[in-house]
Write a protein that holds these residues in place. Structure first.
Motif, mmCIF file in Angstrom:
data_model
loop_
_atom_site.group_PDB
_atom_site.id
_atom_site.type_symbol
_atom_site.label_atom_id
_atom_site.label_comp_id
_atom_site.label_asym_id
_atom_site.label_seq_id
_atom_site.Cartn_x
_atom_site.Cartn_y
_atom_site.Cartn_z
ATOM 1 N N THR A 1 124.231 49.739 130.230
ATOM 2 C CA THR A 1 125.255 50.610 130.833
ATOM 3 C C THR A 1 125.808 50.040 132.131
ATOM 4 N N TYR A 2 125.204 48.954 132.645
ATOM 5 C CA TYR A 2 125.638 48.413 133.930
ATOM 6 C C TYR A 2 127.010 47.745 133.824
ATOM 7 N N ALA A 3 127.269 47.096 132.668
ATOM 8 C CA ALA A 3 128.524 46.352 132.500
ATOM 9 C C ALA A 3 128.684 46.031 131.021
ATOM 10 N N ALA A 4 129.796 45.399 130.666
ATOM 11 C CA ALA A 4 130.014 44.965 129.284
ATOM 12 C C ALA A 4 129.241 43.669 129.074
ATOM 13 N N LEU A 5 128.071 43.766 128.450
ATOM 14 C CA LEU A 5 127.170 42.629 128.316
ATOM 15 C C LEU A 5 126.891 42.346 126.844
ATOM 16 N N THR A 6 126.656 41.073 126.523
ATOM 17 C CA THR A 6 126.253 40.684 125.166
ATOM 18 C C THR A 6 124.755 40.962 125.001
ATOM 19 N N PRO A 7 124.255 41.003 123.734
ATOM 20 C CA PRO A 7 122.808 41.191 123.540
ATOM 21 C C PRO A 7 121.975 40.141 124.263
ATOM 22 N N LEU A 8 122.434 38.892 124.274
ATOM 23 C CA LEU A 8 121.679 37.843 124.955
ATOM 24 C C LEU A 8 121.649 38.085 126.461
ATOM 25 N N GLN A 9 122.765 38.496 127.040
ATOM 26 C CA GLN A 9 122.806 38.774 128.483
ATOM 27 C C GLN A 9 121.889 39.951 128.836
ATOM 28 N N ILE A 10 121.912 40.983 128.005
ATOM 29 C CA ILE A 10 121.011 42.120 128.229
ATOM 30 C C ILE A 10 119.563 41.656 128.155
ATOM 31 N N GLY A 11 119.254 40.811 127.165
ATOM 32 C CA GLY A 11 117.899 40.292 127.028
ATOM 33 C C GLY A 11 117.454 39.496 128.238
ATOM 34 N N LEU A 12 118.353 38.662 128.768
ATOM 35 C CA LEU A 12 118.013 37.862 129.947
ATOM 36 C C LEU A 12 117.759 38.744 131.170
ATOM 37 N N GLY B 1 113.895 60.077 125.055
ATOM 38 C CA GLY B 1 114.895 60.146 124.005
ATOM 39 C C GLY B 1 115.589 61.496 123.969
ATOM 40 N N LEU B 2 114.817 62.576 124.140
ATOM 41 C CA LEU B 2 115.399 63.919 124.161
ATOM 42 C C LEU B 2 116.302 64.116 125.376
ATOM 43 N N ILE B 3 115.857 63.605 126.530
ATOM 44 C CA ILE B 3 116.666 63.730 127.748
ATOM 45 C C ILE B 3 117.981 62.979 127.592
ATOM 46 N N GLU B 4 117.914 61.769 126.997
ATOM 47 C CA GLU B 4 119.138 60.986 126.786
ATOM 48 C C GLU B 4 120.089 61.729 125.858
ATOM 49 N N GLN B 5 119.545 62.306 124.774
ATOM 50 C CA GLN B 5 120.404 62.993 123.823
ATOM 51 C C GLN B 5 120.983 64.283 124.404
ATOM 52 N N THR B 6 120.184 64.964 125.254
ATOM 53 C CA THR B 6 120.623 66.252 125.812
ATOM 54 C C THR B 6 121.612 66.083 126.953
ATOM 55 N N THR B 7 121.327 65.136 127.852
ATOM 56 C CA THR B 7 122.140 64.995 129.057
ATOM 57 C C THR B 7 123.130 63.844 128.984
ATOM 58 N N GLY B 8 122.908 62.937 128.030
ATOM 59 C CA GLY B 8 123.786 61.775 127.938
ATOM 60 C C GLY B 8 123.455 60.682 128.925
ATOM 61 N N ASN B 9 122.352 60.828 129.661
ATOM 62 C CA ASN B 9 121.987 59.837 130.680
ATOM 63 C C ASN B 9 120.470 59.662 130.690
ATOM 64 N N THR B 10 119.989 58.508 130.265
ATOM 65 C CA THR B 10 118.550 58.228 130.214
ATOM 66 C C THR B 10 117.925 58.269 131.599
ATOM 67 N N ARG B 11 118.675 57.875 132.627
ATOM 68 C CA ARG B 11 118.102 57.750 133.967
ATOM 69 C C ARG B 11 117.634 59.081 134.539
ATOM 70 N N ASN B 12 118.093 60.208 133.980
ATOM 71 C CA ASN B 12 117.655 61.507 134.488
ATOM 72 C C ASN B 12 116.151 61.720 134.308
ATOM 73 N N GLY B 13 115.574 61.105 133.282
ATOM 74 C CA GLY B 13 114.144 61.262 133.046
ATOM 75 C C GLY B 13 113.270 60.513 134.027
ATOM 76 N N LEU B 14 113.840 59.554 134.759
ATOM 77 C CA LEU B 14 113.042 58.756 135.693
ATOM 78 C C LEU B 14 112.516 59.592 136.855
ATOM 79 N N TRP B 15 113.230 60.664 137.214
ATOM 80 C CA TRP B 15 112.749 61.543 138.300
ATOM 81 C C TRP B 15 111.421 62.187 137.921
ATOM 82 N N LEU B 16 111.336 62.657 136.696
ATOM 83 C CA LEU B 16 110.113 63.310 136.226
ATOM 84 C C LEU B 16 108.934 62.342 136.250
ATOM 85 N N ILE B 17 109.165 61.123 135.806
ATOM 86 C CA ILE B 17 108.085 60.140 135.766
ATOM 87 C C ILE B 17 107.654 59.747 137.177
#
Length: 433
Positions: free
Chosen positions: A280-291, A397-413
């Motif tokens: 989600t940071y930028a338009a990246l290829t799979p290889l760039q994301i992997g790196l 996964g549920l937080i991402e599907q419900t809120t549309g943003n995976t990063r919201n779950g990081l507060w709980l953790i």
């Protein structure tokens, strides 16, 4: 003064010999165990990189992916204790070889899933196949290293996770770009090419891994005897619990489980969702994301290789645990607040302490148990902790599907990690009141 000087002089050769033996054990045992763990983590976590393409090709939703990622840990956790008890009876060489063959074949078999149901079934079977590897190695290290050196050895072993995640990004990204070759999807090539080498490595384990000091061809009889005497002397100084009923009644075991549970939620959330968040940071290829995904794991490798060696006393263990867990929480908070590459710095901060914390946690229960209780206890701690590997990805996964943003779950953790840091101050080793 003369007496002290003579005593010091007499002790010096013994200390030097212990250091020589420890260096020998680390050199002979750890490289193979690290490679085994690299293979293990490549095969259990490669679905993180396959998530996007599998979702498109198989129609998997974010919630279905999170559930499937977590189901591995459900059966893995349930099979941990029986697996470790079997290894205690039949020996590490045979049992680790068996684990590797079955997990390698099943991991390659992930290439043939057709939808949600087969995805769930294969993840469940993979969990059963691999169950017992980590607690088995934790038990195995107690056959060789005393308490002072065990955290260091565990830290080196956990380098396997770091190396796997450093390699998995670029390797997985490259394999995904084989999409269309011979009519296969890229994620199918990913599973097959990363799964089958584990079967080949099982042969090396069978040939090279000794069950204990007495069967190590590279140890002299005197060295093997010295190792066993040192470990027996440590047990005599700190009487340990050998019955399973005593293990369940020891509140220290439950405190270690609580800390490990929060740790496992963190590590598998990072493993399974980091590539998607980076995407989600930028338009990246799979290889760039992997790196970019490999960057936090380089930080994790630095931490695992340098910091566990400082855990040479109960007080130092608690201090490293406390500040390590708080550092992990701070890193997740930074990652949750930034939708840019600054978030990658936050993940790197968390990763720096991941395996420092994990290498120290197991020193506490292993110092209080022996015999079957040690084999079952280490597996039981892993079992309960790994439920975090099921809870973390499922909730994220549920937080991402419900809120549309995976990063919201990081507060709980992050909040769970702060609570775990407070609990860690109450942990005690075998000789402590």
């Amino acid at each position: 003064m003369t007496i002290l000087t003579n005593a010091t002089a007499a002790a010096a050769p013994a200390v030097a010999d212990d250091q020589r033996l420890n260096r020998l054990l680390l050199r002979k045992l750890m490289p193979l165990l690290i490679v085994v763990y690299v293979m293990s983590f490549l095969d259990r976590t490669n679905i993180a990189l396959a998530k996007a393409s599998m979702g498109i090709d198989l129609g998997l939703s974010a919630a279905a992916y999170g559930l499937g990622a977590g189901l591995f840990f459900l059966t893995y956790a349930l099979a941990e204790v029986p697996s470790n008890l079997i290894m205690h009876r039949v020996g590490a060489r045979f049992w680790i070889t068996r684990i590797m063959i079955t997990w390698g074949l099943l991991s390659a078999g992930m290439a043939f899933v057709q939808g949600e149901t087969s995805f769930y079934i294969m993840r469940l079977l993979l969990g059963v196949a691999e169950a017992g590897l980590f607690p088995g190695v934790m038990l195995y290290l107690t056959y060789w290293f005393d308490r002072e050196q065990r955290a260091r050895a565990t830290g080196y072993f956990l380098l396997g996770v770091c190396l796997a995640n450093i390699l998995s990004g670029p390797l997985g990204g490259a394999l995904l770009e084989l999409d269309g070759l011979l009519g296969w999807h890229g994620w199918q090539w990913l599973f097959v090419i990363e799964g089958l080498p584990a079967v080949a490595l099982a042969y090396v384990v069978w040939k090279k891994l000794p069950d204990g000091p007495a069967s190590a061809p590279w140890l002299s009889a005197a060295d093997a005897r010295d190792i066993e005497q040192r470990l027996n002397a440590e047990k005599a100084l700190a009487p340990q619990q050998s019955r399973l009923s005593q293990m369940f009644a020891d509140k220290q075991i439950w405190l270690a489980i609580a800390v490990y549970f929060a740790h496992q939620i963190t590590i598998y959330t990072v493993i399974f969702f980091l590539p998607g968040i980076i995407g989600t940071y930028a338009a990246l290829t799979p290889l760039q994301i992997g790196l970019l995904t490999s960057v936090p794991w380089i930080a994790a490798a630095i931490g695992a290789a340098t910091l566990p060696r400082l855990a040479t006393s109960p007080g130092r263990c608690r201090t490293l645990l406390f500040f390590g867990l708080l550092t992990m929480a701070a890193g997740l908070l930074l990652a949750s607040l930034s939708n840019s590459f600054i978030g990658l710095i936050g993940f790197s901060l968390t990763a720096l302490m991941l395996f420092v914390v994990q290498s120290i946690i197991f020193v506490f229960p292993s110092s209080r148990l022996s015999g079957n209780a040690l084999a079952a206890g280490l597996a039981f701690v892993t079992t309960c902790g790994l439920l975090g590997g099921f809870v973390g990805p499922s909730v994220m996964g549920l937080i991402e599907q419900t809120t549309g943003n995976t990063r919201n779950g990081l507060w709980l953790i992050a909040a769970l990690l702060v609570l775990a840091a407070l609990i860690s101050t109450r942990l005690r080793q075998g000789q402590e009141p």
